[in-house]
Design a protein around this motif. Structure first.
Motif, short mmCIF file in Angstrom:
data_model
loop_
_atom_site.label_atom_id
_atom_site.label_comp_id
_atom_site.label_asym_id
_atom_site.label_seq_id
_atom_site.Cartn_x
_atom_site.Cartn_y
_atom_site.Cartn_z
N PHE B 15 0.72 -1.12 -0.04
CA PHE B 15 0.20 -0.02 -0.09
C PHE B 15 0.81 1.25 -0.02
O PHE B 15 0.66 2.23 -0.59
N GLU B 16 1.96 1.02 0.86
CA GLU B 16 2.75 2.31 0.89
C GLU B 16 3.40 2.71 -0.67
O GLU B 16 3.65 3.68 -0.87
N GLN B 17 3.81 1.44 -1.06
CA GLN B 17 4.48 1.81 -2.56
C GLN B 17 3.56 2.49 -3.62
O GLN B 17 3.94 3.33 -4.19
N VAL B 18 2.19 2.19 -3.33
CA VAL B 18 1.27 3.02 -4.39
C VAL B 18 1.02 4.25 -3.79
O VAL B 18 -0.08 4.98 -4.15
N GLY B 19 1.37 4.51 -2.55
CA GLY B 19 0.92 5.92 -1.90
C GLY B 19 -0.41 5.77 -1.20
O GLY B 19 -1.07 6.80 -1.29
N PRO B 82 -11.53 10.40 0.17
CA PRO B 82 -9.96 10.40 0.47
C PRO B 82 -9.02 9.58 -0.47
O PRO B 82 -7.94 10.15 -0.79
N LEU B 83 -9.45 8.46 -1.06
CA LEU B 83 -8.65 7.65 -1.83
C LEU B 83 -8.37 8.42 -3.34
O LEU B 83 -7.20 8.34 -3.78
N LEU B 84 -9.28 9.20 -3.65
CA LEU B 84 -9.19 10.05 -4.92
C LEU B 84 -8.32 11.17 -4.76
O LEU B 84 -8.44 11.86 -5.68
N GLN B 85 -7.84 11.52 -3.71
CA GLN B 85 -7.03 12.56 -3.66
C GLN B 85 -5.66 12.21 -4.09
O GLN B 85 -4.50 12.01 -3.32
N LEU B 86 -5.86 12.15 -5.47
CA LEU B 86 -4.45 11.38 -6.22
C LEU B 86 -3.56 12.33 -6.82
O LEU B 86 -4.15 13.52 -7.12
N SER B 87 -2.45 11.93 -6.98
CA SER B 87 -1.37 12.60 -7.83
C SER B 87 -1.70 12.72 -9.14
O SER B 87 -2.65 11.65 -9.49
N ALA B 88 -1.06 13.36 -9.88
CA ALA B 88 -1.46 13.43 -11.42
C ALA B 88 -1.13 12.16 -12.21
O ALA B 88 -1.93 11.35 -12.90
N THR B 89 0.19 11.38 -11.69
CA THR B 89 0.40 9.90 -12.14
C THR B 89 -0.58 9.10 -11.76
O THR B 89 -1.11 8.21 -12.53
N GLN B 90 -1.02 9.07 -10.37
CA GLN B 90 -1.92 8.09 -9.91
C GLN B 90 -3.33 8.40 -10.73
O GLN B 90 -3.92 7.23 -10.89
N VAL B 94 -5.01 5.23 -12.70
CA VAL B 94 -6.40 4.78 -12.27
C VAL B 94 -7.21 5.05 -13.13
O VAL B 94 -8.07 4.09 -13.86
N SER B 95 -7.35 6.10 -14.15
CA SER B 95 -8.14 6.35 -15.12
C SER B 95 -7.93 5.32 -16.36
O SER B 95 -9.04 4.79 -16.72
N GLY B 96 -6.68 5.09 -16.57
CA GLY B 96 -6.32 4.20 -17.60
C GLY B 96 -6.87 2.62 -17.22
O GLY B 96 -7.69 1.94 -18.08
N LEU B 97 -6.70 2.44 -15.99
CA LEU B 97 -7.27 1.11 -15.59
C LEU B 97 -8.75 1.11 -15.43
O LEU B 97 -9.44 0.05 -15.96
N LEU B 98 -9.49 1.83 -15.05
CA LEU B 98 -10.91 2.04 -15.06
C LEU B 98 -11.31 1.91 -16.42
O LEU B 98 -12.37 1.28 -16.72
N ALA B 99 -10.83 2.48 -17.44
CA ALA B 99 -11.48 2.57 -18.68
C ALA B 99 -11.31 1.26 -19.44
O ALA B 99 -12.21 0.80 -19.95
N ALA B 100 -10.06 0.71 -19.22
CA ALA B 100 -9.96 -0.59 -19.79
C ALA B 100 -10.93 -1.72 -19.20
O ALA B 100 -11.41 -2.50 -19.76
#
Lengths: 353, 277
Positions: B15-19, B82-90, B94-100
């Motif tokens: 979890f810590e690795q993905v922030g 809280p989870l979606l307070q994401l960095s630009a990279t995240q 996430v968007s790519g994964l969700l779309a796929a």
């Protein structure tokens, strides 16, 4: 109508019930029970039909035991009419109710009570009613008819029976003060009234508050220190609360109120003593249907119930009798007076027409 | 060190690795669990209340899917906020994964959820209604996030994807009302007394213990001229739509008994012998 002796009393034709019960009279027999008390605003229409200002025939509609026979007595007196009381009968008995009805129509003014016995709720069971309505349409005689409210509402829905009656009046709930007066007239006004006494009042009283309405009412118990739990009733006159409760439970029905009152055998009548003997029955569709038939007829033969309800009628009637909703006697099933509010509420809940 | 602790540390470090804070994940699981329990309790309470009154059963059951969507909607907001307070990279990942996921594996699931939302807002049917969707006829017993459950007359549960409301015709027999129209067909011979036959069917309808009649719910008896017989068609409402079939059976049974009693003939079906004998 003037009889052979020259009396001007209206004549009565009994059509099959024991003399003491055929009229269904269970309401206070007192002069204080006038048309205005029973009919409210409809009293004007009633008087107008009797005086000839408004054309009849007139239908007088009332819940079971609500005192409509007093209205029919008044109508028979005013019109000097022949009085016919229809009742539950064996199908083979002669003359049939409708034959008596048709015969009487040719003789002049007529008052017919318990017209709910003109039909049976089965295939072909409306023929006597249709025949009577046809005769009614052809006559010039003045006619007043009495109907059970539940039978009337059924027949207006399925047979448009109201079209045969240019004038209709319906009894309403009797006001608390009038009810108190009527019961005092009949049963005597020397009763004592009081409150139930708690020998050692508890520190905390649990009071139930109702949330929601009707079937969705939810009773929420809230504990309150007894010293703050006064409802205000205790400071009121116990007699007033007794009759308010009586009027509320009976829904202003004098017959029902009389039945509850007759159960008060103690020296002191307390508000907490005023309860419906039958307050909660849980019926299935078959039982509710059977009860609705009895509610609409007030008295019904077992043969008619067997034809309408089917083979299960014995079992159902036995269950209803155990619950105190109906009584069985000599091949007849009759509605208990005090069960009218419960029977009406339960069959309405099951949506039985 | 316990097995749980040994297993927990790599998970925590993952979890810590993905922030993502592991406490946040724990909270999310707790919220979703609470939402699940709440919807179950609410559905059970509403069902119990609804079954007490045939008149308001359908209306009350309408709130079951509404409550479910509302509770899960709030839960998702609480979890994803809280989870979606994401960095630009995240966010891109996430968007790519969700779309796929939606495009390939979860397309039907996503369509079902959207269909469920449409069911809640447009209400082509509600829990308690009698509907026909894509050839399946029954009472709607549940509207879930993905699919609607119909219980047919032979007590079979049919799961119809909510997305079917976009593509299939939906026939609703009662449209939210506790009563529904039932049609009963009875055939009589062409030499039968038609007036008497219609009177019998009308009486059988209005004297049934299940019938409901008022100005808005009238009774009608119609006659159809078929090739070899007449059809007397009775139409009346039942007070409780669950009595649909038993009402039709009751009317048919008593009508046929009255036909026999009155000598009203039912048709003999002509048999055409094709074998020449």
């Amino acid at each position: 109508m003037t009889d052979a002796d020259g009396d001007s009393e209206p004549s009565t034709v009994n059509t099959g019930l024991p003399a003491d019960t055929d009229s269904g009279t269970h309401t206070p027999d007192t002069d204080a029970l006038d048309t205005e008390t029973l009919l409210g605003d409809d009293a004007e229409t009633f008087e107008a039909v009797l005086s000839g200002e408004t054309a009849g025939p007139l239908a007088v509609v009332a819940p079971p035991f609500a005192g409509h026979e007093r209205l029919l007595d008044a109508a028979a007196d005013a019109l000097d009419a022949e009085r016919i009381r229809l009742g539950p009968r064996g199908r083979e008995e002669k003359p049939t109710p409708v034959a008596r009805f048709r015969e009487a129509l040719g003789d002049g003014p007529v008052v017919v009570e318990n017209c709910q016995h003109l039909y049976e709720r089965r295939v072909g069971g409306f023929e006597p009613l249709e025949s009577a309505l046809d005769a009614l349409a052809r006559t010039d005689s003045r006619v007043v008819t009495g109907w059970n409210r539940y039978a009337w509402s059924y027949l207006t829905a399925v047979r448009s029976v109201e079209g045969a009656f240019p004038a209709t009046v319906e009894t309403g709930p009797v006001a608390t003060a009038a009810m108190a007066e009527l019961l005092a007239d009949r049963y005597g006004g020397d009763r004592e009234y009081g409150w139930a006494e708690a020998a050692d009042p508890p520190l905390v009283t649990v009071r139930a508050y109702e949330l929601g309405r009707g079937r969705f009412a939810l009773s929420v118990p809230v504990p309150i220190p007894t010293r703050f739990a006064s409802s205000g009733d205790e400071e009121r006159d116990a007699e007033a609360v007794v009759f308010e409760r009586l009027a509320a439970l009976s829904e202003g029905n004098l017959g029902v109120a009389s039945a509850i009152w007759e159960d008060q055998t103690g020296d002191v009548v307390r508000p907490s003593d005023i309860v419906l003997p039958v307050s909660d029955v849980d019926l299935d569709r078959e039982e509710a249907f059977c009860l609705r038939v009895v509610l609409a007829k007030e008295r019904v033969t077992r043969a008619e119930l067997a034809a309408v309800v089917g083979d299960a009628h014995d079992r159902i009637v036995a269950r209803l009798a155990r619950d105190g909703v109906v009584a069985r006697e000599d091949g007849l099933v009759s509605l208990e007076r005090s069960a009218v509010p419960t029977a009406a509420a339960e069959t309405d809940r099951r949506r039985v027409l | 060190m316990t097995g749980t602790a040994r297993g927990g540390r790599p998970l925590q470090s993952a979890f810590e690795q993905v922030g993502v804070d592991s406490a946040l994940v724990g909270n999310a699981v707790a919220v979703l669990l609470a939402a699940y329990l709440l919807t179950r309790v609410a559905a059970a309470a509403l069902t119990a209340l609804a079954e007490r009154s045939p008149r308001y059963r359908v209306t009350l059951k309408m709130f079951i899917p509404l409550t479910r969507f509302l509770v899960y909607g709030v839960a998702l907001y609480v979890v994803l906020g809280p989870l979606l307070q994401l960095s630009a990279t995240q966010l891109v990942a996430v968007s790519g994964l969700l779309a796929a996921a939606i495009g390939f594996g979860l397309r039907d699931l996503f369509a079902g959820v959207v269909g469920g939302i449409v069911l809640i807002t447009e209400q082509p049917y509600q829990v308690g209604d009698k509907v026909e969707v894509d050839g399946d006829y029954g009472e709607v017993t549940d509207i879930g996030l993905r699919a609607t459950t119909l219980t047919t007359a032979d007590d079979t549960a049919v799961r119809v994807p909510n997305a079917a409301t976009f593509t299939k015709n939906v026939a609703n027999a009662n449209d939210g009302a506790p009563e529904m129209l039932v049609v009963v067909d009875l055939a009589v011979a062409t030499d039968a007394d038609l007036d008497e036959a219609t009177a019998v069917v009308r009486d059988a309808l209005v004297t049934s213990k299940f019938v409901f009649v008022d100005d808005d719910h009238p009774v009608a008896v119609l006659v159809d001229d078929e090739t070899y017989y007449w059809t007397v068609r009775g139409k009346a409402y039942v007070a409780d739509l669950r009595d649909e079939f038993v009402f039709a059976s009751d009317v048919t049974e008593r009508s046929l008994a009255a036909f026999e009693e009155r000598g009203i003939e039912t048709p003999d079906i002509p048999v055409e012998r094709l074998d020449g004998r």
